[in-house]
Design an enzyme around this catalytic site. Sequence first.
Site, PDB file in Angstrom:
ATOM      1  N   CYS A 116     -48.253 -31.909 -17.762  1.00  0.00           N
ATOM      2  CA  CYS A 116     -47.889 -31.106 -16.589  1.00  0.00           C
ATOM      3  C   CYS A 116     -48.665 -31.657 -15.407  1.00  0.00           C
ATOM      4  O   CYS A 116     -49.683 -32.316 -15.580  1.00  0.00           O
ATOM      5  CB  CYS A 116     -48.242 -29.640 -16.814  1.00  0.00           C
ATOM      6  SG  CYS A 116     -47.474 -28.544 -15.596  1.00  0.00           S
ATOM      7  N   CYS A 118     -49.696 -29.561 -12.795  1.00  0.00           N
ATOM      8  CA  CYS A 118     -50.360 -28.511 -12.014  1.00  0.00           C
ATOM      9  C   CYS A 118     -51.878 -28.612 -11.973  1.00  0.00           C
ATOM     10  O   CYS A 118     -52.500 -28.234 -10.996  1.00  0.00           O
ATOM     11  CB  CYS A 118     -49.923 -27.125 -12.470  1.00  0.00           C
ATOM     12  SG  CYS A 118     -50.548 -26.666 -14.086  1.00  0.00           S
ATOM     13  N   CYS A 126     -46.333 -27.383 -10.399  1.00  0.00           N
ATOM     14  CA  CYS A 126     -46.127 -28.226 -11.582  1.00  0.00           C
ATOM     15  C   CYS A 126     -45.269 -29.456 -11.292  1.00  0.00           C
ATOM     16  O   CYS A 126     -44.882 -30.175 -12.220  1.00  0.00           O
ATOM     17  CB  CYS A 126     -45.514 -27.407 -12.719  1.00  0.00           C
ATOM     18  SG  CYS A 126     -46.542 -26.003 -13.179  1.00  0.00           S
ATOM     19  N   LYS A 192     -40.991 -20.837 -21.530  1.00  0.00           N
ATOM     20  CA  LYS A 192     -42.284 -20.508 -20.927  1.00  0.00           C
ATOM     21  C   LYS A 192     -42.012 -19.538 -19.791  1.00  0.00           C
ATOM     22  O   LYS A 192     -41.295 -19.861 -18.840  1.00  0.00           O
ATOM     23  CB  LYS A 192     -42.954 -21.770 -20.416  1.00  0.00           C
ATOM     24  CG  LYS A 192     -44.270 -21.481 -19.700  1.00  0.00           C
ATOM     25  CD  LYS A 192     -44.961 -22.767 -19.327  1.00  0.00           C
ATOM     26  CE  LYS A 192     -46.241 -22.491 -18.561  1.00  0.00           C
ATOM     27  NZ  LYS A 192     -46.924 -23.717 -18.188  1.00  0.00           N
ATOM     28  N   ARG A 202     -55.814 -20.343 -15.307  1.00  0.00           N
ATOM     29  CA  ARG A 202     -55.747 -20.948 -13.969  1.00  0.00           C
ATOM     30  C   ARG A 202     -57.116 -21.023 -13.331  1.00  0.00           C
ATOM     31  O   ARG A 202     -57.399 -21.935 -12.565  1.00  0.00           O
ATOM     32  CB  ARG A 202     -54.752 -20.172 -13.108  1.00  0.00           C
ATOM     33  CG  ARG A 202     -53.338 -20.419 -13.625  1.00  0.00           C
ATOM     34  CD  ARG A 202     -52.289 -19.795 -12.767  1.00  0.00           C
ATOM     35  NE  ARG A 202     -50.988 -19.915 -13.415  1.00  0.00           N
ATOM     36  CZ  ARG A 202     -49.900 -19.297 -13.010  1.00  0.00           C
ATOM     37  NH1 ARG A 202     -49.940 -18.505 -11.951  1.00  0.00           N
ATOM     38  NH2 ARG A 202     -48.770 -19.461 -13.649  1.00  0.00           N
ATOM     39  N   GLU A 230     -32.507 -22.247 -23.192  1.00  0.00           N
ATOM     40  CA  GLU A 230     -33.541 -23.266 -22.972  1.00  0.00           C
ATOM     41  C   GLU A 230     -33.855 -24.008 -24.269  1.00  0.00           C
ATOM     42  O   GLU A 230     -34.026 -25.227 -24.277  1.00  0.00           O
ATOM     43  CB  GLU A 230     -34.827 -22.619 -22.437  1.00  0.00           C
ATOM     44  CG  GLU A 230     -34.776 -22.208 -20.970  1.00  0.00           C
ATOM     45  CD  GLU A 230     -34.962 -23.396 -20.026  1.00  0.00           C
ATOM     46  OE1 GLU A 230     -35.057 -24.544 -20.498  1.00  0.00           O
ATOM     47  OE2 GLU A 230     -35.016 -23.186 -18.801  1.00  0.00           O
ATOM     48  N   LYS A 245     -43.990 -19.099 -25.061  1.00  0.00           N
ATOM     49  CA  LYS A 245     -45.266 -18.809 -24.402  1.00  0.00           C
ATOM     50  C   LYS A 245     -45.062 -17.800 -23.282  1.00  0.00           C
ATOM     51  O   LYS A 245     -44.122 -17.965 -22.507  1.00  0.00           O
ATOM     52  CB  LYS A 245     -45.802 -20.120 -23.848  1.00  0.00           C
ATOM     53  CG  LYS A 245     -47.022 -19.998 -23.004  1.00  0.00           C
ATOM     54  CD  LYS A 245     -47.364 -21.355 -22.484  1.00  0.00           C
ATOM     55  CE  LYS A 245     -48.546 -21.225 -21.563  1.00  0.00           C
ATOM     56  NZ  LYS A 245     -48.905 -22.474 -20.967  1.00  0.00           N
ATOM     57  N   TYR A 310     -57.053 -19.690 -28.602  1.00  0.00           N
ATOM     58  CA  TYR A 310     -58.475 -19.873 -28.323  1.00  0.00           C
ATOM     59  C   TYR A 310     -59.336 -19.211 -29.403  1.00  0.00           C
ATOM     60  O   TYR A 310     -60.539 -19.423 -29.450  1.00  0.00           O
ATOM     61  CB  TYR A 310     -58.820 -19.308 -26.929  1.00  0.00           C
ATOM     62  CG  TYR A 310     -57.964 -19.940 -25.850  1.00  0.00           C
ATOM     63  CD1 TYR A 310     -58.276 -21.199 -25.338  1.00  0.00           C
ATOM     64  CD2 TYR A 310     -56.807 -19.314 -25.385  1.00  0.00           C
ATOM     65  CE1 TYR A 310     -57.473 -21.804 -24.381  1.00  0.00           C
ATOM     66  CE2 TYR A 310     -55.997 -19.906 -24.433  1.00  0.00           C
ATOM     67  CZ  TYR A 310     -56.333 -21.150 -23.934  1.00  0.00           C
ATOM     68  OH  TYR A 310     -55.529 -21.751 -22.995  1.00  0.00           O
TER      69      TYR A 310
HETATM   70  C1  PBG Z   1     -49.473 -25.490 -17.216  1.00  0.00           C
HETATM   71  C2  PBG Z   1     -50.007 -24.601 -18.251  1.00  0.00           C
HETATM   72  C3  PBG Z   1     -50.452 -23.300 -18.094  1.00  0.00           C
HETATM   73  C4  PBG Z   1     -50.883 -22.865 -19.345  1.00  0.00           C
HETATM   74  C5  PBG Z   1     -50.703 -23.920 -20.232  1.00  0.00           C
HETATM   75  N1  PBG Z   1     -50.138 -24.984 -19.534  1.00  0.00           N
HETATM   76  C6  PBG Z   1     -50.609 -22.461 -16.896  1.00  0.00           C
HETATM   77  C7  PBG Z   1     -49.505 -22.131 -16.014  1.00  0.00           C
HETATM   78  O1  PBG Z   1     -48.321 -22.348 -16.291  1.00  0.00           O
HETATM   79  O2  PBG Z   1     -49.845 -21.625 -14.962  1.00  0.00           O
HETATM   80  C8  PBG Z   1     -51.434 -21.513 -19.662  1.00  0.00           C
HETATM   81  C9  PBG Z   1     -52.247 -21.418 -20.897  1.00  0.00           C
HETATM   82  C10 PBG Z   1     -53.037 -20.172 -21.008  1.00  0.00           C
HETATM   83  O3  PBG Z   1     -52.946 -19.235 -20.198  1.00  0.00           O
HETATM   84  O4  PBG Z   1     -53.810 -20.111 -21.979  1.00  0.00           O
HETATM   85  N2  PBG Z   1     -49.940 -26.797 -17.331  1.00  0.00           N
END
Ligand code: PBG
Length: 321
Positions: A116, A118, A126, A192, A202, A230, A245, A310
């Site tokens: 990604c 971002c 992103c 997602k 974030r 999707e 997710k 986690y």
């Molecule tokens: C984007 C990404 C995000 C997460 C994983 N990959 C954040 C987003 O979309 O803002 C979130 C993972 C988490 O909250 O544990 N690269």
Amino acid sequence: MMIERPRRLRRTETLRRLVRETELSVNDLVYPLFVAEGKTQPISSMPGQSRWSLNDLAEPIAQVTGAGLPAVLLFGIPDKKDEVGSGAYAENGIVQQAIRKIKAQAPDLVVIGDVCLCEYTSHGHCGLLNEAGEVLNDETLELLARTAVSQAQAGADIVAPSDMMDGRVAALREALDDVGLTQTAIMSYAAKYASGFYGPFREAAESTPAFGDRRGYQMDPANAREALREVRLDLEEGADIIMIKPALPYLDIISRVRELCDVPVAAYNVSGEFAMVKAAAEKGWLEEPRVVMEILTAIKRAGADIIITYHALDAAQWVTE
Ligand code: PBG
């Protein structure tokens, strides 16, 4: 009258063990790790988790292999961010270096790279932006493909696009195959959602969008049929593993996706889900091991074959106890 007595099979722990339908295993769990330039720093909103410096990375990797976990998912936080997220696809980018280090230390550990932009863009979105501040789709695909190829060349076994651009799985597959990386698997964040549960992540990745939000590319939490669409598209484009997710508020999606396809289904128990449990446990309001095992078992029961969490290091201990 004869009544049915399901309680007969709940009478003792051994009976309950005998009829248990879902059993969590360390083999189901993936541990996410943040790698950053500079010193290792704890993440305050995610107690027990850190942004690891390359120099200290051996420590969590030793814990992961010691616990018998099969895989890690890597996120990089670069020193410098720019408009085009060049740190994401730099040959010596933070994640590329981390992958090489991990593979040298633990060659059998499955290494998954989050693909990604971002974490690498100065604006925190992103993808690439046009002058109106809109995220460009097709122009972004090329950079995502470069990112995936550079991670695979560094040694990643799996690349995991999390940007939610249209057509990225096909773009990644083509780019990987073009350079002979036909064995690199794609785990697609297919469904997602634009979720409030990414808040602590974030903070950890410093990837909060500088303006606006991600609703123009991530999914509306109100939609379920769209998730199936999707998933179908990502499968057609060649995804090897499909991810949903967040996990806990979307168990219905996990279950429907499980019925729809025959590839492995992954679920991401995200930062906000983790932080809620940690905060309540700190206050003594919840019993952490019990609640974590209940949550992870529920995600598996819903249909997830792979759970990214986690809690993985702790849960690996609790499943074997
Ligand atoms: C984007 C990404 C995000 C997460 C994983 N990959 C954040 C987003 O979309 O803002 C979130 C993972 C988490 O909250 O544990 N690269």
